[in-house]
Design a protein around this motif. Structure first.
Motif, PDB file in Angstrom:
ATOM      1  N   PRO A 196      -4.115 -11.194   1.545  1.00 32.79           N
ATOM      2  CA  PRO A 196      -4.534 -12.466   0.938  1.00 32.79           C
ATOM      3  C   PRO A 196      -5.714 -13.107   1.668  1.00 32.79           C
ATOM      4  N   GLN A 197      -5.792 -12.929   2.982  1.00 33.19           N
ATOM      5  CA  GLN A 197      -6.837 -13.557   3.782  1.00 33.19           C
ATOM      6  C   GLN A 197      -8.199 -12.885   3.602  1.00 33.19           C
ATOM      7  N   PHE A 198      -8.223 -11.546   3.602  1.00 37.66           N
ATOM      8  CA  PHE A 198      -9.490 -10.827   3.640  1.00 37.66           C
ATOM      9  C   PHE A 198      -9.802 -10.023   2.387  1.00 37.66           C
ATOM     10  N   THR A 199      -8.807  -9.778   1.538  1.00 37.51           N
ATOM     11  CA  THR A 199      -9.060  -9.085   0.270  1.00 37.51           C
ATOM     12  C   THR A 199      -8.361  -9.841  -0.864  1.00 37.51           C
ATOM     13  N   PRO A 200      -8.643 -11.129  -1.029  1.00 36.36           N
ATOM     14  CA  PRO A 200      -7.944 -11.923  -2.044  1.00 36.36           C
ATOM     15  C   PRO A 200      -8.107 -11.332  -3.438  1.00 36.36           C
ATOM     16  N   GLY A 201      -6.983 -11.232  -4.162  1.00 35.88           N
ATOM     17  CA  GLY A 201      -7.016 -10.641  -5.495  1.00 35.88           C
ATOM     18  C   GLY A 201      -7.014  -9.131  -5.473  1.00 35.88           C
ATOM     19  N   GLY A 202      -6.933  -8.548  -4.279  1.00 31.13           N
ATOM     20  CA  GLY A 202      -6.956  -7.094  -4.160  1.00 31.13           C
ATOM     21  C   GLY A 202      -5.689  -6.450  -4.703  1.00 31.13           C
ATOM     22  N   ILE A 203      -5.789  -5.170  -5.000  1.00 31.56           N
ATOM     23  CA  ILE A 203      -4.672  -4.398  -5.554  1.00 31.56           C
ATOM     24  C   ILE A 203      -4.246  -3.340  -4.543  1.00 31.56           C
ATOM     25  N   VAL A 204      -2.973  -3.354  -4.175  1.00 33.21           N
ATOM     26  CA  VAL A 204      -2.451  -2.321  -3.284  1.00 33.21           C
ATOM     27  C   VAL A 204      -2.252  -1.055  -4.115  1.00 33.21           C
ATOM     28  N   LYS A 234      -3.491  13.274   5.037  1.00 33.13           N
ATOM     29  CA  LYS A 234      -2.868  12.203   5.822  1.00 33.13           C
ATOM     30  C   LYS A 234      -3.447  10.866   5.384  1.00 33.13           C
ATOM     31  N   MET A 235      -2.748  10.213   4.471  1.00 31.15           N
ATOM     32  CA  MET A 235      -3.210   8.942   3.931  1.00 31.15           C
ATOM     33  C   MET A 235      -3.091   7.845   4.984  1.00 31.15           C
ATOM     34  N   PRO A 236      -3.941   6.806   4.880  1.00 29.06           N
ATOM     35  CA  PRO A 236      -3.743   5.639   5.742  1.00 29.06           C
ATOM     36  C   PRO A 236      -2.458   4.926   5.320  1.00 29.06           C
ATOM     37  N   ASP A 237      -1.993   3.990   6.132  1.00 26.00           N
ATOM     38  CA  ASP A 237      -0.727   3.317   5.818  1.00 26.00           C
ATOM     39  C   ASP A 237      -0.832   2.430   4.580  1.00 26.00           C
ATOM     40  N   VAL A 238      -1.978   1.771   4.416  1.00 21.18           N
ATOM     41  CA  VAL A 238      -2.181   0.878   3.266  1.00 21.18           C
ATOM     42  C   VAL A 238      -3.591   1.093   2.722  1.00 21.18           C
ATOM     43  N   VAL A 239      -3.705   1.168   1.397  1.00 22.15           N
ATOM     44  CA  VAL A 239      -5.008   1.222   0.735  1.00 22.15           C
ATOM     45  C   VAL A 239      -5.069   0.077  -0.264  1.00 22.15           C
ATOM     46  N   ILE A 240      -6.085  -0.759  -0.111  1.00 20.25           N
ATOM     47  CA  ILE A 240      -6.253  -1.932  -0.981  1.00 20.25           C
ATOM     48  C   ILE A 240      -7.600  -1.833  -1.686  1.00 20.25           C
ATOM     49  N   HIS A 241      -7.589  -2.001  -3.000  1.00 22.21           N
ATOM     50  CA  HIS A 241      -8.851  -2.088  -3.735  1.00 22.21           C
ATOM     51  C   HIS A 241      -9.235  -3.556  -3.838  1.00 22.21           C
ATOM     52  N   PHE A 242     -10.258  -3.936  -3.099  1.00 20.92           N
ATOM     53  CA  PHE A 242     -10.763  -5.310  -3.135  1.00 20.92           C
ATOM     54  C   PHE A 242     -11.710  -5.385  -4.324  1.00 20.92           C
ATOM     55  N   THR A 243     -11.166  -5.785  -5.473  1.00 20.72           N
ATOM     56  CA  THR A 243     -11.895  -5.692  -6.739  1.00 20.72           C
ATOM     57  C   THR A 243     -13.149  -6.564  -6.772  1.00 20.72           C
ATOM     58  N   GLU A 244     -13.110  -7.697  -6.097  1.00 20.45           N
ATOM     59  CA  GLU A 244     -14.263  -8.601  -6.117  1.00 20.45           C
ATOM     60  C   GLU A 244     -15.517  -7.933  -5.547  1.00 20.45           C
ATOM     61  N   LYS A 245     -15.330  -7.129  -4.511  1.00 21.46           N
ATOM     62  CA  LYS A 245     -16.459  -6.451  -3.877  1.00 21.46           C
ATOM     63  C   LYS A 245     -16.532  -4.968  -4.248  1.00 21.46           C
ATOM     64  N   ASN A 246     -15.507  -4.484  -4.943  1.00 21.83           N
ATOM     65  CA  ASN A 246     -15.359  -3.055  -5.226  1.00 21.83           C
ATOM     66  C   ASN A 246     -15.360  -2.238  -3.936  1.00 21.83           C
ATOM     67  N   TRP A 247     -14.482  -2.641  -3.016  1.00 22.60           N
ATOM     68  CA  TRP A 247     -14.288  -1.928  -1.769  1.00 22.60           C
ATOM     69  C   TRP A 247     -12.893  -1.309  -1.762  1.00 22.60           C
ATOM     70  N   LEU A 248     -12.760  -0.149  -1.161  1.00 21.02           N
ATOM     71  CA  LEU A 248     -11.453   0.409  -0.836  1.00 21.02           C
ATOM     72  C   LEU A 248     -11.227   0.173   0.651  1.00 21.02           C
ATOM     73  N   VAL A 249     -10.246  -0.657   0.962  1.00 23.21           N
ATOM     74  CA  VAL A 249      -9.957  -1.023   2.343  1.00 23.21           C
ATOM     75  C   VAL A 249      -8.815  -0.137   2.836  1.00 23.21           C
ATOM     76  N   LEU A 250      -9.104   0.706   3.810  1.00 23.49           N
ATOM     77  CA  LEU A 250      -8.145   1.673   4.336  1.00 23.49           C
ATOM     78  C   LEU A 250      -7.618   1.143   5.665  1.00 23.49           C
ATOM     79  N   VAL A 251      -6.315   0.893   5.715  1.00 20.76           N
ATOM     80  CA  VAL A 251      -5.729   0.229   6.880  1.00 20.76           C
ATOM     81  C   VAL A 251      -4.704   1.122   7.558  1.00 20.76           C
ATOM     82  N   GLU A 252      -4.863   1.300   8.877  1.00 22.71           N
ATOM     83  CA  GLU A 252      -3.872   1.995   9.686  1.00 22.71           C
ATOM     84  C   GLU A 252      -3.072   0.963  10.476  1.00 22.71           C
ATOM     85  N   ALA A 253      -1.744   1.026  10.372  1.00 20.96           N
ATOM     86  CA  ALA A 253      -0.862   0.155  11.145  1.00 20.96           C
ATOM     87  C   ALA A 253      -0.497   0.885  12.432  1.00 20.96           C
TER      88      ALA A 253
END
Length: 329
Positions: A196-204, A234-253
């Protein structure tokens, strides 16, 4: 060491696996040897000498190599497992024995993460009692007792496990449950605080779990973005599509291993090489103390988010803040 005794004990171990209810795929040499290691039964020991032997995966592999050295000759599943086959032993044999009630995992600390190096296994008391009677007149009775008692315990533990699962509320309001542990707690923070903070409206579009892995999976959605998911990658733990910027945010926990170092970034670039969205690489930590432990390994042109300082990020870059580095994005 007498190869004949080794092979005889191996055949009996496979017979026991079948009687205990292991599926045919797990009635193999590797699983039979894992069982013997957890019972501390060398080739010449009788089944009545079976004991609760507590071992980690590496210790188990070493025991097999030392006590059944001849079994590997001419076989496809040798006992001399290299370190990089550790996961095959854990996933293909040990986990199956745990699921069947033959082994217990972490009796001292049930909530250890799946990839914790301190994980230990030992025979369950009901399985040990049955196995120790193998070859005697009491075997059938103790085997029946095992199946009856394990059925009751399985139902009880399923309820207890459900009570300890980590619920995660996705951006669309749906709730998914993760295996208990620090790693899952951090994944929840990524979805509920970072997103919500950095990819608002993003889709997991992908969410992994140490227990069952693919908790959220949207391959059709990713395909529309040019990504064909390789289930063996080996996928990252979370993948978020930040639709506003059209970014795929790949997050490792990261709780114990796996920050976004140079090798990991290259792996992910290859895994997502067809993406028409810009790629953003983020390493997430629970605390600043944990971040400091891995700071020297973080790759340039990636981001770091620390849950306890959730409104800020650390940018390992020079020309911009959060964003992809493809000039076309």
């Amino acid at each position: 060491m007498d190869k004949e005794h080794q092979e005889k004990k191996l055949r009996e171990s496979k017979e026991i696996l079948a009687a205990l209810g292991l599926p045919p795929k797990q009635q193999n040499t590797r699983t039979a040897l894992v069982l013997l290691s957890m019972l501390n039964l060398s080739p010449t020991k009788p089944w009545s000498d079976a004991e609760a032997h507590t071992l980690g995966i590496t210790e188990c592999m070493e025991w097999m190599k030392n006590h059944y050295p001849d079994i590997s000759k001419g076989r496809k599943d040798p006992t001399r497992y290299a370190p990089n086959t550790r996961e095959s032993v854990r996933k293909g044999s040990v986990n199956q024995l745990v699921s069947a009630g033959v082994l217990f995992k972490n009796s001292d600390a049930p909530n250890r993460a799946t990839n914790d190096k301190n994980n230990r296994y030992h025979p369950s008391p009901i399985a040990l009692k049955a196995i120790a009677s193998f070859g005697t007149s009491a075997w059938e009775k103790h085997l029946e007792d095992f199946h009856t008692e394990w059925g009751r315990l399985r139902d009880k533990w399923a309820a207890e496990r459900a009570a300890h699962l980590v619920p995660v509320v996705l951006p669309d309001g749906t709730v998914r449950s993760l295996s208990p542990g620090d790693h899952s707690d951090l994944i929840r923070d990524i979805v509920e605080s970072f997103a919500p903070q950095f990819t608002p409206g993003g889709i997991v579009v992908y969410l992994g779990d140490t227990g069952t892995k693919w908790i959220v999976e949207k391959p059709e959605y990713l395909a529309e973005l040019g990504v064909l998911v390789d289930r063996h990658g080996k996928m990252p733990d979370v993948v978020i599509h930040f639709t506003e910027k059209n970014w795929l945010v790949l997050v490792e926990a990261v709780t114990s291993t796996g920050p976004m170092n140079g090798i990991r970034v290259d792996e992910l670039k290859k895994l997502f090489e067809g993406a028409r969205s810009g790629l953003v690489f983020v390493t997430a930590f629970q605390t600043k103390k944990k971040f400091r432990q891995f700071a020297a390994d973080i790759a340039w042109e990636t981001e770091v988010w620390v849950a306890e300082e959730g409104t800020h990020m650390v940018h390992f870059n020079g020309e911009r803040f959060l964003g992809p580095y493809d000039q076309n994005q």
